[in-house]
Design a protein around this motif. Sequence first.
Motif, PDB file in Angstrom:
ATOM      1  N   SER A 140       0.815  -1.221   0.000  1.00 20.44           N
ATOM      2  CA  SER A 140       0.000   0.000   0.000  1.00 20.44           C
ATOM      3  C   SER A 140       0.848   1.270   0.000  1.00 20.44           C
ATOM      4  CB  SER A 140      -0.954   0.021   1.192  1.00 20.44           C
ATOM      5  OG  SER A 140      -1.759  -1.123   1.180  1.00 20.44           O
ATOM      6  N   ALA A 171      -0.062   0.303  -9.594  1.00 22.77           N
ATOM      7  CA  ALA A 171      -0.981  -0.642  -8.942  1.00 22.77           C
ATOM      8  C   ALA A 171      -0.443  -2.069  -9.046  1.00 22.77           C
ATOM      9  CB  ALA A 171      -2.365  -0.541  -9.570  1.00 22.77           C
ATOM     10  N   GLU A 219      -0.503   4.750 -13.639  1.00 21.58           N
ATOM     11  CA  GLU A 219      -1.226   4.340 -12.429  1.00 21.58           C
ATOM     12  C   GLU A 219      -1.423   2.833 -12.389  1.00 21.58           C
ATOM     13  OE1 GLU A 219      -4.298   6.715 -10.608  1.00 21.58           O
ATOM     14  OE2 GLU A 219      -3.915   8.301 -12.084  1.00 21.58           O
ATOM     15  N   GLU A 236       0.050   3.126  -4.946  1.00 17.10           N
ATOM     16  CA  GLU A 236      -1.035   3.991  -5.415  1.00 17.10           C
ATOM     17  C   GLU A 236      -0.475   5.388  -5.647  1.00 17.10           C
ATOM     18  OE1 GLU A 236      -5.335   5.740  -3.877  1.00 17.10           O
ATOM     19  OE2 GLU A 236      -4.283   4.250  -2.676  1.00 17.10           O
TER      20      GLU A 236
END
Length: 131
Positions: free
Chosen positions: A69, A88, A84, A93
Amino acid sequence: MKRSDMAGWAGYGYCASHSRFFWGLRLFLVCTPTGMPILWALANPKLDEREVVSAMLDREPHLATDRPSLLVIADKGFASKEFEADLAFRGAELLRPSFKREKKRRGESLLKSVRQLIESVNDTNCIPLAP
């Protein structure tokens, strides 16, 4: 006329924040939330900044995989569905400002609080090269 020793590395680029062209290299930093650089690169300013950061993460993949994360904070220049998606895939993120045509992005309100830190890190790490 003597050519610059940086001719093979440097190039002409445009700095939007200063509204001018420059000769040199762009400094890319990946820092901790306290501003300590943990990954850096110098790149020709003509290279796409998203490609440079992706290459940096390819070189040091554990930086993203060891931090589930992970939140990458960047400016609008990093806007790209492909970038992005790449982040991911790495388990990270992207947090960036939204464009006027976009709805506000999740977490965008956090950006104002880190802007001063980012500017401080940039000012501290920008070392002028001798002519």
